[in-house]
Scaffold this active site. Structure first.
Site, PDB file in Angstrom:
ATOM      1  CG  ASP A 259      -4.403  17.964  18.172  1.00 55.88           C
ATOM      2  OD1 ASP A 259      -4.164  18.944  18.908  1.00 55.88           O
ATOM      3  OD2 ASP A 259      -3.994  16.822  18.433  1.00 55.88           O
ATOM      4  CG  ASP A 260      -7.681  14.795  18.122  1.00 58.36           C
ATOM      5  OD1 ASP A 260      -7.974  14.771  16.916  1.00 58.36           O
ATOM      6  OD2 ASP A 260      -6.760  14.113  18.614  1.00 58.36           O
TER       7      ASP A 260
END
Length: 835
Positions: A259-260
């Site tokens: 993620d991210d």
């Protein structure tokens, strides 16, 4: 296999009227009658040698010994154990399921597995009240297989002490999953995910793993390698080595987060290949490791490519079916809906593992999220493989929501968010529950934020406040409604003192102390405003208004001193209903008082504010934060996708004398990105940054009202918006302060030190005028007022020693000079009225 009978305590069977029984998490099936059993005869534990040892130990602590009269048997064990074998048909064949029966003849505690037996004892703990047990039969099991918490927030990770407290709390509330993934742990993510933990941290993880096992919680260690992973044999081996290292520390559950991130790490084919590799080379070769969990890069619907055959479909096709995929919902911060789960499950070809971003507040760090946990569909228990809550940085404060998550994930169909919230408050702060409920009820919303996620707040008093405000705007003052509102502010004003006095949970109190202080000020300010509404005499109104202003100053001081993080600094409380009511009513009172004192009804009180300047959809709702001399875009934690020609920046309402931009984008800009300035938002001038990723630009050579970063290239790009701050220099601060004297706002002031003089122009020169001077000071003052005509000849108009004063100003006086002969003061307003 022999049956072990242990004498534990004394018990006699008596029948009484049963109390109202409410168990958390809510069981699947409960049958009871109106009788209770009084414990005052010997109790024998049958099956202790085979049953789960932790459950047996906790049962021994629960039932204390007494005088021996006759035996009463408690049968305990897991499916197929001799002590409970004849009850196997009653035990749900679900992991963590159990059967609990309490009758005058015996008690049966039978788990489908060791977890089930442990959970049955947790239920029994809730049933014991003043040495009594209800006659009851419970058949129970979890609806969602994996239930718990992911420590996945940005900011200060939890302490070792926090995690110990959390794990015990999870066991007590039948949560079975803790995912260790703090974003700011460098050995979980970049730069050190390839390295082993240092000795101290490794020892602490081993301690947490041991406690997790005792609490029947899977300690899931997560790695976040996507920021700098190289898709080669070296990094694959590095991951295997890290997993093996964590295995030696006792870890038996693992996750991989993508993620991210941006760049090469987002490739779904390589992500799937890596996860499958880890399964084949590690999970499948261990006999005691649970299935892998992965967090995808496209972890919510709004960020996902909707086209068939893209990222999510690739994961669904290529990932082994046993690997679970995490999902936050329709957006990063989102409710969980049946429609949303149906959409994602079809694409990933398995039930989603929900990562619910609540009560996490890493994007609104000046707020606490203490309200009910709602927005969760009650029909989707079978459509998810797991459900974990991402909490706040403040571990104890997060328990209010975590308690509710435990109730929801265990039995979604019977979940009542308000009932669970009420019970959570009693569990976390038992002796100060009423005061803590008041605090939590007014600290639920997030304020304006870029994710547009809001929560109800001040629910019970809100209709009263809305009705009173609407009436007051029409000139109607309801004494009854005002009394109800004042009573609520009184509860707010004393809640913090009560919470501290009982000291139920010292660590929780330590975490929320700045908010408790701000909450007390909120209550006092509300009382000050409600009192203002009852006053008639001008000098009394102004005196009370000054008291309110001093409380406002306290609120602002706390906001500037406490919780000073680089993202959303400060302390906000009651920000949806209770503080806006104060602001609104105080503003209305001030406006009416200003007019009654002779002020011009046409005086404008509007102030232009800086505005976010962007055409990037992802940023459209991002908020700005301001101080007296800075304006900043609230930092964004996730990757920002900036298309060709798109921009993000700030529009100023007026041109400052000088301006400095400090930006941190954490991306190599190269030639495709430009920092730009403009006076009109149409014609732009490039400014060169001082590095490839960050910039400090000073602008004092020309007027500027627009500052932005723009993707001037032809390709879509990705950036991180970690910092975008404008520092402003006003043209003349003293002129601005002098303007406060006649701006029609009673809450602005011009400071005047002792022996200092200021001169103001008489707007009514040529006519006899009454001048009202309003000042706010805690010290005795002596303010000398001198008038001057057009030739500069002085006329002494008087000495003012009161906060509210009126004096006559003869025709011909063109200017007034005010001199503080004794003490310093704040001059809030000079109001001129023609006679």
């Amino acid at each position: 296999m022999r049956i072990l009978s242990l004498l534990l305590c004394v018990l006699t069977i008596t029948f009484l009227q049963a109390q109202d029984i409410k168990i958390y998490p809510t069981p699947q099936s409960v049958k009871t009658n109106a009788r209770t059993i009084v414990l005052d005869a010997p109790v024998f534990l049958n099956g202790a040698a085979e049953a789960d040892t932790t459950a047996v130990e906790q049962l021994r602590l629960l039932l204390k010994s007494g005088a021996q009269k006759k035996s009463y048997t408690i049968y305990i064990g897991e499916r197929n154990d001799r002590a409970v074998k004849k009850y196997d048909k009653f035990i749900p064949q679900v992991a963590g399921g159990y059967y609990l029966s309490i009758t005058p003849a015996k008690t049966v505690i039978a788990g489908n597995d060791e977890r089930g037996t442990f959970y049955a004892v947790q239920t029994l703990k809730q049933l014991v009240k003043n040495d009594t047990l209800p006659e009851i039969e419970i058949t129970d099991y979890p609806t969602v297989a994996f239930r718990g918490v992911v420590e996945g927030f940005y900011g200060q990770p939890w302490s070792h002490k926090d995690r110990i407290s959390q794990l015990r709390f999870y066991g007590e509330n039948k949560l079975n999953t803790y995912i260790y993934g703090p974003k700011d742990d460098p050995y979980h993510s970049s730069p050190h995910w390839r390295k082993a933990y240092p000795e101290k941290e490794a020892r602490q993880i081993s301690e947490l793993v041991a406690l997790s096992k005792a609490s029947k919680v899977d300690f899931v260690w997560a790695v976040h390698p996507g920021q700098d992973i190289q898709w080669n044999d070296d990094d694959r081996q590095a991951l295997l080595d890290k997993f093996e290292n964590m295995y030696k520390l006792g870890v038996r559950s693992f996750a991989v987060f993508f993620d991210d991130i941006s760049g090469e790490g987002t490739d779904p084919v390589r992500q799937a290949e890596l996860l499958n590799f880890l399964h084949d080379r590690f999970v499948a070769k261990k006999t005691d490791v649970t299935p892998l969990i992965m967090c995808p890069t496209e972890y919510n619907k709004s960020w996902s490519n909707p086209k068939p055959g893209t990222y999510l479909d690739i994961l669904g096709d290529k990932l082994y079916p046993s690997i679970m995929i995490m999902w936050t919902g329709d957006r990063v911060i989102s409710d969980i809906t049946a429609e949303g789960l149906e959409w994602i499950n079809k694409r990933i070809k398995r039930p989603a593992y929900i990562w619910w971003n609540f009560p996490v507040n890493d994007y609104v760090r000046d707020h606490l999220l203490m309200g009910p946990s709602y927005g969760l569909d009650l029909t989707v228990g079978q459509q998810m493989s797991g459900f974990v809550s991402n909490p706040m940085e403040r571990a104890e404060a997060s328990k209010i929501a975590i308690f509710s998550v435990a109730d929801y994930a265990w039995n979604p169909a019977k979940y009542d968010s308000n009932a669970a919230w009420e019970k959570a408050i009693q569990v976390v702060m038992p002796h100060a529950a009423d005061a803590f409920r008041t605090f939590a009820a007014h600290n639920s919303d997030l304020g304006k934020n870029g994710h547009r996620y809001r929560r109800d707040e001040s629910v019970e008093i809100k209709p009263t406040i809305e009705k009173f405000t609407a009436d007051y705007r029409k000139g109607i003052l309801s004494d009854q409604l005002l009394k109800e509102i004042a009573n609520e502010y009184q509860k707010i004003a004393v809640a913090g003192t009560s919470i501290r006095a009982f000291n139920d949970n010292p660590e929780l109190i330590r975490e929320i102390t700045p908010w408790l202080e701000q909450f007390t000020v909120l209550g006092k300010a509300g009382l000050a405003v409600t009192r203002l509404l009852t006053l008639k005499a001008p000098h009394e109104i102004w005196k009370a208004y000054c008291e309110f202003l001093n409380l406002e100053a306290q609120r602002q001081a706390i906001d500037k001193k406490e919780n000073q993080n680089p993202y959303q600094p400060g302390v906000k409380t009651g920000s949806l209903v209770m503080q806006p009511f104060i602001d609104t009513i105080a503003s209305l009172i001030a406006a009416r008082f200003y007019i009654q004192s002779g002020g011009n009804t046409l005086t404008s009180t509007a102030t232009a504010e800086p505005q976010l300047y962007t055409d990037i959809t992802q940023l459209k709702n991002q908020t700005l934060q301001q101080t007296s001399n800075t304006v900043a875009i609230n930092p964004v934690l996730e990757v920002i996708k900036i298309g060709a020609g798109q921009y993000a920046g700030i529009e100023l309402p007026q041109t400052p004398a000088a301006l400095q931009l400090e930006a941190e984008l954490n991306t190599a800009i190269g030639n495709w990105g430009k920092f730009q300035i403009s006076t009109d938002g149409k014609t732009w001038e490039d400014r060169t940054p001082n590095s490839r990723t960050n910039t400090v630009i000073t602008l004092n050579d020309k007027p500027v009202r627009f500052v932005r970063f723009c993707n001037t290239g032809k390709k879509d790009r990705e950036i991180y918006l970690k910092k975008f701050i404008l520092t402003l220099t006003a043209s003349d601060d003293r002129l601005k302060e002098l303007a406060f004297l006649q701006d029609g706002k009673l809450n602005t002031a011009c400071p005047l030190s002792q022996r200092e003089s200021i001169t103001v122009v008489n707007p009514c020169s040529g006519q006899n005028t009454t001048v009202t001077i309003l000042q706010n000071t805690s010290d005795p003052v002596s303010l000398k007022v001198t008038g001057f005509n057009s030739k500069g000849n002085p006329t002494e108009l008087g000495i003012i020693t009161e906060a509210y004063a009126r004096l006559d100003c003869p025709a011909g006086i063109t200017t007034l000079r005010l001199t503080s002969e004794k003490g310093a003061t704040n001059l809030n307003e000079i109001i001129w009225r023609q006679n």
